[in-house]
Design an enzyme around this catalytic site. Sequence first.
Site, PDB file in Angstrom:
ATOM      1  N   PRO A   9       6.256  30.489 -35.315  1.00 48.88           N
ATOM      2  CA  PRO A   9       5.035  30.235 -34.557  1.00 48.88           C
ATOM      3  C   PRO A   9       5.186  29.182 -33.453  1.00 48.88           C
ATOM      4  O   PRO A   9       5.897  28.196 -33.634  1.00 48.88           O
ATOM      5  CB  PRO A   9       4.039  29.751 -35.624  1.00 48.88           C
ATOM      6  CG  PRO A   9       4.877  29.333 -36.777  1.00 48.88           C
ATOM      7  CD  PRO A   9       6.092  30.209 -36.754  1.00 48.88           C
ATOM      8  N   ASN A  10       4.539  29.464 -32.354  1.00 47.32           N
ATOM      9  CA  ASN A  10       4.455  28.587 -31.172  1.00 47.32           C
ATOM     10  C   ASN A  10       5.755  28.521 -30.366  1.00 47.32           C
ATOM     11  O   ASN A  10       5.781  27.947 -29.282  1.00 47.32           O
ATOM     12  CB  ASN A  10       3.999  27.170 -31.552  1.00 47.32           C
ATOM     13  CG  ASN A  10       2.623  27.181 -32.189  1.00 47.32           C
ATOM     14  OD1 ASN A  10       1.688  27.692 -31.593  1.00 47.32           O
ATOM     15  ND2 ASN A  10       2.497  26.660 -33.394  1.00 47.32           N
ATOM     16  N   ARG A  17       5.498  24.248 -23.877  1.00 48.33           N
ATOM     17  CA  ARG A  17       4.922  23.501 -24.992  1.00 48.33           C
ATOM     18  C   ARG A  17       5.638  22.160 -25.145  1.00 48.33           C
ATOM     19  O   ARG A  17       6.868  22.135 -25.320  1.00 48.33           O
ATOM     20  CB  ARG A  17       5.150  24.338 -26.250  1.00 48.33           C
ATOM     21  CG  ARG A  17       4.892  23.634 -27.533  1.00 48.33           C
ATOM     22  CD  ARG A  17       5.525  24.402 -28.688  1.00 48.33           C
ATOM     23  NE  ARG A  17       5.136  23.798 -29.928  1.00 48.33           N
ATOM     24  CZ  ARG A  17       5.785  23.949 -31.064  1.00 48.33           C
ATOM     25  NH1 ARG A  17       6.867  24.690 -31.117  1.00 48.33           N
ATOM     26  NH2 ARG A  17       5.369  23.358 -32.141  1.00 48.33           N
ATOM     27  N   TYR A  22      10.569  19.684 -26.668  1.00 48.97           N
ATOM     28  CA  TYR A  22      11.265  20.967 -26.814  1.00 48.97           C
ATOM     29  C   TYR A  22      11.993  21.430 -25.545  1.00 48.97           C
ATOM     30  O   TYR A  22      12.602  22.498 -25.553  1.00 48.97           O
ATOM     31  CB  TYR A  22      10.271  22.045 -27.263  1.00 48.97           C
ATOM     32  CG  TYR A  22       9.634  21.742 -28.602  1.00 48.97           C
ATOM     33  CD1 TYR A  22      10.400  21.738 -29.761  1.00 48.97           C
ATOM     34  CD2 TYR A  22       8.280  21.444 -28.713  1.00 48.97           C
ATOM     35  CE1 TYR A  22       9.841  21.445 -30.990  1.00 48.97           C
ATOM     36  CE2 TYR A  22       7.703  21.162 -29.940  1.00 48.97           C
ATOM     37  CZ  TYR A  22       8.487  21.154 -31.071  1.00 48.97           C
ATOM     38  OH  TYR A  22       7.931  20.877 -32.295  1.00 48.97           O
ATOM     39  N   ASN A  87      14.569  29.772 -36.742  1.00 50.21           N
ATOM     40  CA  ASN A  87      13.739  28.593 -36.523  1.00 50.21           C
ATOM     41  C   ASN A  87      12.335  29.007 -36.935  1.00 50.21           C
ATOM     42  O   ASN A  87      11.638  29.696 -36.184  1.00 50.21           O
ATOM     43  CB  ASN A  87      13.776  28.145 -35.064  1.00 50.21           C
ATOM     44  CG  ASN A  87      12.982  26.858 -34.846  1.00 50.21           C
ATOM     45  OD1 ASN A  87      12.208  26.437 -35.723  1.00 50.21           O
ATOM     46  ND2 ASN A  87      13.149  26.244 -33.685  1.00 50.21           N
ATOM     47  N   ALA A  90       6.630  25.700 -37.690  1.00 54.11           N
ATOM     48  CA  ALA A  90       5.836  24.961 -38.676  1.00 54.11           C
ATOM     49  C   ALA A  90       5.891  25.589 -40.069  1.00 54.11           C
ATOM     50  O   ALA A  90       5.680  24.894 -41.071  1.00 54.11           O
ATOM     51  CB  ALA A  90       4.389  24.874 -38.202  1.00 54.11           C
ATOM     52  N   ASP A 100      11.518  32.522 -50.242  1.00 49.03           N
ATOM     53  CA  ASP A 100      11.824  33.612 -51.181  1.00 49.03           C
ATOM     54  C   ASP A 100      12.499  34.785 -50.478  1.00 49.03           C
ATOM     55  O   ASP A 100      13.407  35.405 -51.046  1.00 49.03           O
ATOM     56  CB  ASP A 100      10.536  34.103 -51.866  1.00 49.03           C
ATOM     57  CG  ASP A 100      10.024  33.127 -52.919  1.00 49.03           C
ATOM     58  OD1 ASP A 100      10.754  32.184 -53.277  1.00 49.03           O
ATOM     59  OD2 ASP A 100       8.881  33.314 -53.393  1.00 49.03           O
ATOM     60  N   GLU A 111      19.455  27.740 -40.548  1.00 44.67           N
ATOM     61  CA  GLU A 111      18.178  27.130 -40.138  1.00 44.67           C
ATOM     62  C   GLU A 111      18.421  26.249 -38.913  1.00 44.67           C
ATOM     63  O   GLU A 111      19.338  25.427 -38.913  1.00 44.67           O
ATOM     64  CB  GLU A 111      17.651  26.273 -41.303  1.00 44.67           C
ATOM     65  CG  GLU A 111      16.416  25.462 -40.948  1.00 44.67           C
ATOM     66  CD  GLU A 111      15.946  24.578 -42.121  1.00 44.67           C
ATOM     67  OE1 GLU A 111      16.615  24.539 -43.174  1.00 44.67           O
ATOM     68  OE2 GLU A 111      14.913  23.907 -41.949  1.00 44.67           O
ATOM     69  N   HIS A 113      16.488  23.719 -35.908  1.00 40.03           N
ATOM     70  CA  HIS A 113      15.336  23.048 -35.311  1.00 40.03           C
ATOM     71  C   HIS A 113      15.772  22.408 -34.004  1.00 40.03           C
ATOM     72  O   HIS A 113      16.808  21.727 -33.961  1.00 40.03           O
ATOM     73  CB  HIS A 113      14.749  21.992 -36.247  1.00 40.03           C
ATOM     74  CG  HIS A 113      14.247  22.616 -37.510  1.00 40.03           C
ATOM     75  ND1 HIS A 113      13.108  23.381 -37.532  1.00 40.03           N
ATOM     76  CD2 HIS A 113      14.777  22.649 -38.750  1.00 40.03           C
ATOM     77  CE1 HIS A 113      12.946  23.852 -38.753  1.00 40.03           C
ATOM     78  NE2 HIS A 113      13.944  23.428 -39.512  1.00 40.03           N
ATOM     79  N   SER A 115      14.146  20.068 -32.254  1.00 39.46           N
ATOM     80  CA  SER A 115      13.956  18.613 -32.314  1.00 39.46           C
ATOM     81  C   SER A 115      14.565  18.066 -33.609  1.00 39.46           C
ATOM     82  O   SER A 115      14.817  18.827 -34.548  1.00 39.46           O
ATOM     83  CB  SER A 115      12.458  18.299 -32.284  1.00 39.46           C
ATOM     84  OG  SER A 115      11.812  18.828 -33.434  1.00 39.46           O
ATOM     85  N   ARG A 120      10.563  12.559 -36.731  1.00 37.37           N
ATOM     86  CA  ARG A 120       9.164  12.837 -36.394  1.00 37.37           C
ATOM     87  C   ARG A 120       8.254  12.582 -37.591  1.00 37.37           C
ATOM     88  O   ARG A 120       8.628  11.888 -38.526  1.00 37.37           O
ATOM     89  CB  ARG A 120       9.071  14.265 -35.840  1.00 37.37           C
ATOM     90  CG  ARG A 120       9.950  14.448 -34.585  1.00 37.37           C
ATOM     91  CD  ARG A 120       9.879  15.852 -34.050  1.00 37.37           C
ATOM     92  NE  ARG A 120       8.538  16.183 -33.588  1.00 37.37           N
ATOM     93  CZ  ARG A 120       8.130  17.426 -33.318  1.00 37.37           C
ATOM     94  NH1 ARG A 120       8.969  18.435 -33.458  1.00 37.37           N
ATOM     95  NH2 ARG A 120       6.907  17.643 -32.903  1.00 37.37           N
TER      96      ARG A 120
HETATM   97  C1  DQA Z   1      10.586  22.943 -34.853  1.00 33.72           C
HETATM   98  C2  DQA Z   1      10.085  21.715 -35.646  1.00 33.72           C
HETATM   99  C3  DQA Z   1       8.836  22.043 -36.438  1.00 33.72           C
HETATM  100  O1  DQA Z   1       8.398  20.903 -37.145  1.00 33.72           O
HETATM  101  C4  DQA Z   1       7.718  22.481 -35.495  1.00 33.72           C
HETATM  102  O2  DQA Z   1       6.588  22.862 -36.235  1.00 33.72           O
HETATM  103  C5  DQA Z   1       8.150  23.575 -34.562  1.00 33.72           C
HETATM  104  C6  DQA Z   1       9.485  23.500 -33.977  1.00 33.72           C
HETATM  105  C7  DQA Z   1      11.777  22.590 -33.949  1.00 33.72           C
HETATM  106  O3  DQA Z   1      12.426  23.532 -33.494  1.00 33.72           O
HETATM  107  O4  DQA Z   1      12.051  21.425 -33.677  1.00 33.72           O
HETATM  108  O5  DQA Z   1       7.374  24.459 -34.246  1.00 33.72           O
HETATM  109  O6  DQA Z   1      11.003  23.923 -35.782  1.00 33.72           O
END
Ligand code: DQA
Length: 158
Positions: A9-10, A17, A22, A87, A90, A100, A111, A113, A115, A120
């Site tokens: 998401p996002n 954003r 980011y 990624n 949230a 799962d 995985e 991320h 940031s 944070r």
């Molecule tokens: C994120 C870090 C998450 O906490 C956040 O909700 C994101 C982006 C990152 O790529 O740093 O949407 O996964």
Amino acid sequence: MKILIINGPNLNLLGRREPGIYGAETFEKFLEQLRAAYPQVEIEYFQSNIEGEIVDRLHQAGFGSEANLRDGVAHPNGGLADGIVLNAGAYTHTSVAIHDAIRAIKTPVIEVHISNVHQREEFRHHSYISPAAAGIIVGFGLDGYRLAIEGLLRKSNG
Ligand code: DQA
């Protein structure tokens, strides 16, 4: 080698954003560069803001085909991806369902991320993805996706 990148998401808003966190680059532009840098890798991209769609995409990649999915046959290198870069945005911090789904498939999931979540807010410090992931890359900006691909390539070459 087929690698599936899943953004949660996002992350469709990358470049627009919170660029201070980011970066200013869109994922579509970055993806072009990534594909050019790894012509030998088939890089598929999926983004969703919906938790269940991410679960479905993991199943599909891990089980390879509808028939395998029906018969419950998990392939180590599922016909649809040899590795997954995830990624979960949230959902990382909330989703038992994605945890799962990763456990249900044999395809390695890295995985990522963008940031450094550990610098944070406290609520970003816990990940439901990490215990199920084959590896974790945090805090390298978009370059983290490239590092994850490098890791998957090295794993697959033994
Ligand atoms: C994120 C870090 C998450 O906490 C956040 O909700 C994101 C982006 C990152 O790529 O740093 O949407 O996964």
